[in-house]
Design an enzyme around this catalytic site. Structure first.
Site, PDB file in Angstrom:
ATOM      1  N   SER A   9       0.845  -1.191   0.000  1.00 16.35           N
ATOM      2  CA  SER A   9       0.000   0.000   0.000  1.00 16.35           C
ATOM      3  C   SER A   9       0.876   1.236   0.000  1.00 16.35           C
ATOM      4  CB  SER A   9      -0.883   0.014   1.251  1.00 16.35           C
ATOM      5  OG  SER A   9      -1.394   1.316   1.429  1.00 16.35           O
ATOM      6  N   HIS A  34      -1.361  -1.459  -4.107  1.00 19.40           N
ATOM      7  CA  HIS A  34      -2.620  -1.137  -3.426  1.00 19.40           C
ATOM      8  C   HIS A  34      -2.716   0.389  -3.270  1.00 19.40           C
ATOM      9  CE1 HIS A  34      -6.004  -2.223  -0.777  1.00 19.40           C
ATOM     10  NE2 HIS A  34      -5.596  -1.251   0.028  1.00 19.40           N
ATOM     11  N   ASP A  36      -4.950   3.415  -1.909  1.00 22.82           N
ATOM     12  CA  ASP A  36      -6.007   3.727  -0.935  1.00 22.82           C
ATOM     13  C   ASP A  36      -6.601   5.113  -1.167  1.00 22.82           C
ATOM     14  OD1 ASP A  36      -6.102   1.483   0.953  1.00 22.82           O
ATOM     15  OD2 ASP A  36      -4.018   2.017   1.382  1.00 22.82           O
ATOM     16  N   MET A  38      -9.257   7.860   0.018  1.00 16.49           N
ATOM     17  CA  MET A  38     -10.058   8.223   1.198  1.00 16.49           C
ATOM     18  C   MET A  38     -10.677   9.602   0.981  1.00 16.49           C
ATOM     19  SD  MET A  38      -7.447   7.176   4.206  1.00 16.49           S
ATOM     20  CE  MET A  38      -6.574   5.614   4.216  1.00 16.49           C
ATOM     21  N   HIS A  67      -8.557   0.702  -3.757  1.00 20.12           N
ATOM     22  CA  HIS A  67      -9.421   0.486  -2.592  1.00 20.12           C
ATOM     23  C   HIS A  67     -10.148   1.800  -2.299  1.00 20.12           C
ATOM     24  CE1 HIS A  67      -9.478  -0.443   2.046  1.00 20.12           C
ATOM     25  NE2 HIS A  67     -10.686  -0.459   1.520  1.00 20.12           N
ATOM     26  N   MET A  69     -12.276   3.931  -0.214  1.00 19.07           N
ATOM     27  CA  MET A  69     -12.879   4.190   1.105  1.00 19.07           C
ATOM     28  C   MET A  69     -13.617   5.518   1.000  1.00 19.07           C
ATOM     29  SD  MET A  69      -9.677   2.913   3.392  1.00 19.07           S
ATOM     30  CE  MET A  69      -8.559   3.133   2.039  1.00 19.07           C
ATOM     31  N   MET A 138     -11.173  -5.902   6.071  1.00 18.94           N
ATOM     32  CA  MET A 138     -10.338  -4.908   6.775  1.00 18.94           C
ATOM     33  C   MET A 138      -9.957  -5.493   8.137  1.00 18.94           C
ATOM     34  SD  MET A 138      -9.783  -2.273   4.896  1.00 18.94           S
ATOM     35  CE  MET A 138      -8.810  -1.460   6.165  1.00 18.94           C
ATOM     36  N   ASP A 176      -6.262  -6.367   4.859  1.00 19.89           N
ATOM     37  CA  ASP A 176      -5.683  -5.026   4.798  1.00 19.89           C
ATOM     38  C   ASP A 176      -5.674  -4.401   6.185  1.00 19.89           C
ATOM     39  OD1 ASP A 176      -4.890  -2.484   4.074  1.00 19.89           O
ATOM     40  OD2 ASP A 176      -6.698  -2.007   2.912  1.00 19.89           O
TER      41      ASP A 176
HETATM   42  C1  DX5 Z   1      -6.086   1.614   5.869  1.00 23.22           C
HETATM   43  C2  DX5 Z   1      -5.707   1.294   4.440  1.00 23.22           C
HETATM   44  C3  DX5 Z   1      -4.555   0.379   4.351  1.00 23.22           C
HETATM   45  C4  DX5 Z   1      -3.270   0.881   4.941  1.00 23.22           C
HETATM   46  C5  DX5 Z   1      -2.571  -0.303   5.530  1.00 23.22           C
HETATM   47  O1  DX5 Z   1      -7.290   2.278   5.904  1.00 23.22           O
HETATM   48  O2  DX5 Z   1      -6.796   0.702   3.744  1.00 23.22           O
HETATM   49  O3  DX5 Z   1      -4.349  -0.093   3.007  1.00 23.22           O
HETATM   50  O4  DX5 Z   1      -2.412   1.507   4.025  1.00 23.22           O
HETATM   51  O5  DX5 Z   1      -1.460   0.139   6.232  1.00 23.22           O
HETATM   52  P1  DX5 Z   1      -0.653  -0.790   7.253  1.00 23.22           P
HETATM   53  O6  DX5 Z   1      -0.158  -1.971   6.444  1.00 23.22           O
HETATM   54  O7  DX5 Z   1       0.449   0.095   7.701  1.00 23.22           O
HETATM   55  O8  DX5 Z   1      -1.580  -1.202   8.331  1.00 23.22           O
HETATM   56 ZN    ZN Z   2      -6.431  -0.342   1.747  1.00 22.24          ZN
END
Ligand code: DX5
Ligand code: ZN
Length: 217
Positions: A9, A34, A36, A38, A67, A69, A138, A176
Site C-alpha cells: 500500500s 494497493h 487507498d 479516502m 481500494h 474508502m 479490513m 488489509d
Molecule cells: C487503511 C488502508 C490500508 C493501509 C494499511 O485504511 O486501507 O491499506 O495503508 O497500512 P498498514 O499496512 O500500515 O496497516
Molecule cells: Zn487499503
C-alpha cells in the site's frame, strides 16, 4: 491453493520519490500495487485520487488494486478505471445495491472487490460472492496506516474461506491493515491470499521487506 499475492500500500510510501519506490516493490516481486482512496467522509482522512493514479500508472505494469474508502463510489469508478485501475474494491457499507455495483465494475472490464469494515459481519458479503472477484476483509479500522491488527478478524477470514470453498467459488480473499512479519502467517493460515502491507513494506529497505514478507508464501 489460490495464488498468494503481496499488495504493497503506497499510503506509507515516500511521495517525494514515489516512482522509485514503486520500481522497488515491482523488482522485489510484489504483484499488486494497493492504492487507498479516502474521502474524509467514509473515513476521517483524505488521501489521494485521480491525478496521482494517472501519474503512477506509467511507473509500472503491476496490477493496480484501487481500494475506495469513499461514499457514493459509483460516481467515481469509471474515471478510476479510465486512469488505469485493474481491480476496484468498494465498501459494502457504502452501497445500496452491492450486486449491481459489482456487476457494473466488471462491465468496465476490470475486477470487482467487495470490502467490509472490522465491525461488519462477514456473513453480510455471502449473498454477493457470485458477483465478486475478491472480498477485502479490513483488519484495522479503515482510514490510517500503521495500526495494530485486530485479532477478532482472523475468525472472519476463516469463515469466509470456508464459505468460498464450500460453494466452489473463484473469489480471492484480501486482508488489509496491520499485516507485518508477525501477523502475516496468521492471515495466510486463515485463508487470505492477497496481502496488503503498507508500513511493513515502506519503512526501511523496501526490497528486503517485500522479500521477507513473501518468504512466508
Ligand atoms: C487503511 C488502508 C490500508 C493501509 C494499511 O485504511 O486501507 O491499506 O495503508 O497500512 P498498514 O499496512 O500500515 O496497516
Ligand atoms: Zn487499503
Amino acid at each position: 491453493m489460490r495464488e498468494r499475492i503481496l499488495a504493497p500500500s503506497i499510503l506509507a510510501a515516500d511521495f517525494t520519490i514515489l516512482g522509485e519506490q514503486i520500481e522497488q516493490i515491482d523488482k522485489a516481486g510484489a504483484k499488486y500495487l494497493h492504492f487507498d482512496v479516502m474521502d474524509g467522509k467514509f473515513v476521517p482522512c483524505i488521501s489521494f485520487g485521480f491525478p496521482v493514479l494517472e501519474t503512477i500508472r506509467k511507473a509500472s505494469k503491476l496490477v493496480y488494486d484501487v481500494h475506495l474508502m469513499i461514499e457514493e463510489p459509483g460516481r467515481y469508478i469509471p474515471e478510476f478505471v479510465r486512469l488505469g485501475a485493474d481491480l476496484v474494491c468498494v465498501h459494502l457499507e457504502t452501497l445500496k445495491n452491492p450486486a449491481e455495483e459489482l456487476q457494473s465494475i466488471k462491465s468496465l472490464g476490470v475486477k470487482a472487490g467487495l470490502a467490509i469494515n472490522p465491525e461488519t459481519p462477514v456473513e453480510s458479503v455471502y449473498p454477493y460472492l457470485e458477483y465478486a472477484d475478491m472480498v477485502l476483509i479490513m483488519t484495522v479500522h479503515p482510514g490510517f496506516g500503521g495500526q495494530k491488527y485486530i485479532d477478532d478478524c482472523t475468525a472472519k477470514i476463516k469463515s469466509l474461506h470456508e464459505e468460498i470453498e464450500r460453494r466452489g467459488l473463484n473469489v480471492d480473499i484480501e486482508v488489509d491493515g496491520g499485516i507485518n512479519e508477525e501477523t502475516i502467517q496468521t492471515v495466510l493460515d486463515a485463508g487470505a491470499n492477497v496481502i496488503v502491507a503498507g508500513s511493513a513494506v515502506f519503512n526501511g529497505d523496501i526490497e528486503a521487506n517485500v522479500k521477507k514478507l513473501m518468504e512466508k508464501f
